[in-house]
Design an enzyme around this catalytic site. Structure first.
Site, PDB file in Angstrom:
ATOM      1  CB  SER A  55      -0.965  -0.005   1.189  1.00  0.00           C
ATOM      2  OG  SER A  55      -0.238  -0.022   2.390  1.00  0.00           O
ATOM      3  NE  ARG A  79     -11.510  -6.135 -19.526  1.00  0.00           N
ATOM      4  CZ  ARG A  79     -11.619  -7.433 -19.831  1.00  0.00           C
ATOM      5  NH1 ARG A  79     -11.412  -7.829 -21.065  1.00  0.00           N
ATOM      6  NH2 ARG A  79     -11.960  -8.329 -18.915  1.00  0.00           N
ATOM      7  CG  HIS A  80      -4.602  -3.295 -16.657  1.00  0.00           C
ATOM      8  ND1 HIS A  80      -4.167  -4.295 -15.819  1.00  0.00           N
ATOM      9  CD2 HIS A  80      -4.374  -3.725 -17.916  1.00  0.00           C
ATOM     10  CE1 HIS A  80      -3.678  -5.284 -16.543  1.00  0.00           C
ATOM     11  NE2 HIS A  80      -3.788  -4.970 -17.824  1.00  0.00           N
ATOM     12  CB  SER A  89     -13.097  11.709 -28.420  1.00  0.00           C
ATOM     13  OG  SER A  89     -14.387  11.494 -28.927  1.00  0.00           O
ATOM     14  NE  ARG A 168      -2.731  -6.537 -19.997  1.00  0.00           N
ATOM     15  CZ  ARG A 168      -3.746  -7.054 -20.660  1.00  0.00           C
ATOM     16  NH1 ARG A 168      -3.542  -7.904 -21.646  1.00  0.00           N
ATOM     17  NH2 ARG A 168      -4.998  -6.767 -20.315  1.00  0.00           N
TER      18      ARG A 168
HETATM   19  C1  LIG Z   1      -2.369 -13.050 -21.305  1.00  0.00           C
HETATM   20  C2  LIG Z   1      -3.704 -12.400 -21.096  1.00  0.00           C
HETATM   21  C3  LIG Z   1      -4.803 -12.892 -21.750  1.00  0.00           C
HETATM   22  C4  LIG Z   1      -6.073 -12.310 -21.554  1.00  0.00           C
HETATM   23  N1  LIG Z   1      -7.148 -12.804 -22.211  1.00  0.00           N
HETATM   24  C5  LIG Z   1      -8.373 -12.261 -22.023  1.00  0.00           C
HETATM   25  C6  LIG Z   1      -9.538 -12.769 -22.683  1.00  0.00           C
HETATM   26  O1  LIG Z   1      -9.465 -13.709 -23.468  1.00  0.00           O
HETATM   27  N2  LIG Z   1     -10.746 -12.171 -22.447  1.00  0.00           N
HETATM   28  C7  LIG Z   1     -10.868 -11.118 -21.560  1.00  0.00           C
HETATM   29  O2  LIG Z   1     -11.991 -10.638 -21.360  1.00  0.00           O
HETATM   30  N3  LIG Z   1      -9.802 -10.616 -20.929  1.00  0.00           N
HETATM   31  C8  LIG Z   1      -8.556 -11.155 -21.132  1.00  0.00           C
HETATM   32  N4  LIG Z   1      -7.479 -10.628 -20.492  1.00  0.00           N
HETATM   33  C9  LIG Z   1      -7.660  -9.476 -19.602  1.00  0.00           C
HETATM   34  C10 LIG Z   1      -7.729  -9.910 -18.125  1.00  0.00           C
HETATM   35  O3  LIG Z   1      -8.824 -10.784 -17.897  1.00  0.00           O
HETATM   36  C11 LIG Z   1      -7.883  -8.701 -17.200  1.00  0.00           C
HETATM   37  O4  LIG Z   1      -9.079  -8.021 -17.487  1.00  0.00           O
HETATM   38  C12 LIG Z   1      -6.726  -7.714 -17.361  1.00  0.00           C
HETATM   39  O5  LIG Z   1      -5.499  -8.369 -17.392  1.00  0.00           O
HETATM   40  C13 LIG Z   1      -6.766  -6.745 -16.168  1.00  0.00           C
HETATM   41  O6  LIG Z   1      -6.306  -7.457 -15.042  1.00  0.00           O
HETATM   42  P1  LIG Z   1      -6.872  -7.288 -13.576  1.00  0.00           P
HETATM   43  O7  LIG Z   1      -8.331  -7.395 -13.563  1.00  0.00           O
HETATM   44  O8  LIG Z   1      -6.079  -8.192 -12.684  1.00  0.00           O
HETATM   45  O9  LIG Z   1      -6.299  -5.845 -13.271  1.00  0.00           O
HETATM   46  P2  LIG Z   1      -6.866  -4.468 -12.743  1.00  0.00           P
HETATM   47  O10 LIG Z   1      -8.175  -4.103 -13.296  1.00  0.00           O
HETATM   48  O11 LIG Z   1      -5.721  -3.598 -13.063  1.00  0.00           O
HETATM   49  O12 LIG Z   1      -7.055  -4.674 -11.211  1.00  0.00           O
HETATM   50  C14 LIG Z   1      -5.926  -4.886 -10.345  1.00  0.00           C
HETATM   51  C15 LIG Z   1      -6.360  -5.817  -9.237  1.00  0.00           C
HETATM   52  O13 LIG Z   1      -7.323  -5.129  -8.416  1.00  0.00           O
HETATM   53  C16 LIG Z   1      -8.279  -6.053  -7.957  1.00  0.00           C
HETATM   54  N5  LIG Z   1      -9.586  -5.655  -8.484  1.00  0.00           N
HETATM   55  C17 LIG Z   1      -9.842  -4.705  -9.421  1.00  0.00           C
HETATM   56  N6  LIG Z   1     -11.164  -4.583  -9.626  1.00  0.00           N
HETATM   57  C18 LIG Z   1     -11.762  -5.506  -8.835  1.00  0.00           C
HETATM   58  C19 LIG Z   1     -13.113  -5.895  -8.606  1.00  0.00           C
HETATM   59  N7  LIG Z   1     -14.128  -5.336  -9.247  1.00  0.00           N
HETATM   60  N8  LIG Z   1     -13.347  -6.865  -7.717  1.00  0.00           N
HETATM   61  C20 LIG Z   1     -12.347  -7.467  -7.041  1.00  0.00           C
HETATM   62  N9  LIG Z   1     -11.043  -7.166  -7.212  1.00  0.00           N
HETATM   63  C21 LIG Z   1     -10.754  -6.192  -8.098  1.00  0.00           C
HETATM   64  C22 LIG Z   1      -7.870  -7.429  -8.461  1.00  0.00           C
HETATM   65  O14 LIG Z   1      -7.051  -8.038  -7.482  1.00  0.00           O
HETATM   66  C23 LIG Z   1      -7.045  -7.107  -9.682  1.00  0.00           C
HETATM   67  O15 LIG Z   1      -6.104  -8.116 -10.030  1.00  0.00           O
HETATM   68  C24 LIG Z   1      -6.219 -11.197 -20.669  1.00  0.00           C
HETATM   69  C25 LIG Z   1      -5.076 -10.703 -20.021  1.00  0.00           C
HETATM   70  C26 LIG Z   1      -3.837 -11.284 -20.217  1.00  0.00           C
HETATM   71  C27 LIG Z   1      -2.643 -10.713 -19.497  1.00  0.00           C
END
Ligand SMILES: Cc1cc2nc3c(=O)[nH]c(=O)nc-3n(C[C@H](O)[C@H](O)[C@H](O)COP(=O)(O)OP(=O)(O)OC[C@H]3O[C@@H](n4cnc5c(N)ncnc54)[C@H](O)[C@@H]3O)c2cc1C
Length: 227
Positions: A55, A79-80, A89, A168
């Site tokens: 943290s 997605r992060h 835009s 990534r």
């Molecule tokens: C090799 C690879 C292949 C992938 N393939 C696909 C695919 O086929 N289809 C697809 O849809 N996506 C795919 N993704 C995207 C993946 O599913 C994640 O959406 C993306 O990597 C973001 O990761 P994250 O959710 O861990 O990270 P972040 O959104 O950056 O979140 C960081 C961390 O915060 C916590 N967190 C964030 N939000 C929440 C929440 N709402 N509830 C609980 N905990 C939370 C979790 O611990 C999370 O790991 C892929 C990613 C990679 C790296």
């Protein structure tokens, strides 16, 4: 792809170390600051980050402007969720002269590359025709391919960046976002070498999470990032 580190928390390592020291010290700001030099800060950060006290590094943020990447790539980036984004835009900025990213596999094959470029040119022509016909940009953009270049501004704190790198920098990650992560790591390492000294894909710190889909190159990857 052009990636610039636009700004970051002033003295990111001192800032996070002050936050950390505060947890264990009876002193206030002046006392803690006096007790920290660069060497002590580095050592302290290695210890606390190693302990999983992550943290603390949320107090350091980094803002990047990324240009010349595909919409396919920005879609993966956003997605992060623990980050802030501002993206050029397609509702306000015309794509009447859009640039596009050519993946290396397509670049390598002359005939396929030609077909790819012809398709981009066709998309451009239809987009321009839609615009001429009075279709608003927000609807004309529906014809645009994933390859269209975009610009995006992103801010992440160090904790989220470490997580982003973990996901990534993996060889299973798509090449364009991996290239982006590599450039980002290179830049943040220059300004926060201790915070990011152990950054790397998941296999650098433990077993490969990809199971049967592993790239099979764990040894080389560990060597690369542990250096
Ligand atoms: C090799 C690879 C292949 C992938 N393939 C696909 C695919 O086929 N289809 C697809 O849809 N996506 C795919 N993704 C995207 C993946 O599913 C994640 O959406 C993306 O990597 C973001 O990761 P994250 O959710 O861990 O990270 P972040 O959104 O950056 O979140 C960081 C961390 O915060 C916590 N967190 C964030 N939000 C929440 C929440 N709402 N509830 C609980 N905990 C939370 C979790 O611990 C999370 O790991 C892929 C990613 C990679 C790296």
């Amino acid at each position: 792809m052009k990636l610039s580190l636009v700004s970051y928390t002033k003295e990111p390592e001192i800032t996070t170390a002050i936050a950390g020291k505060l947890c264990y010290s009876p002193h206030g700001y002046e006392g803690i600051k006096k007790s920290l030099d660069r060497k002590k800060t580095g050592k302290f950060l290695h210890t606390v980050i190693g302990m999983g006290h992550h943290s603390l590094i949320e107090h350091a943020s980094y803002s990047f402007l990324i240009e010349g990447i595909s919409r396919a790539c920005t879609h993966q980036l956003v997605r992060h969720r623990i980050a802030s984004y501002s993206q050029q835009s397609q509702r306000y900025v015309s794509e009447k002269h859009f640039d596009f990213v050519i993946p290396p596999t397509i670049e390598a094959d002359k005939k396929i590359k030609q077909q790819f470029i012809e398709f981009m040119e066709k998309a451009q022509e239809i987009y321009n025709n839609l615009m001429k016909s009075g279709i608003p940009k927000e609807d004309a953009r529906f014809i645009l391919p994933n390859a269209v270049e975009s610009k995006i501004f992103v801010t992440m704190n160090a904790r989220e960046l470490l997580h982003f790198f973990c996901k990534r920098l993996c060889l299973r990650s798509q090449w364009e976002i991996r290239e982006m992560a590599e450039k980002m790591l290179e830049l943040v390492k220059k300004v926060s070498p201790n915070i990011f000294s152990k950054a790397g894909p998941a296999c650098v710190h433990g077993p490969c999470p990809e199971g049967k889909l592993t790239c099979g190159k764990i040894k080389q990857i560990r060597e690369k990032y542990r250096k």
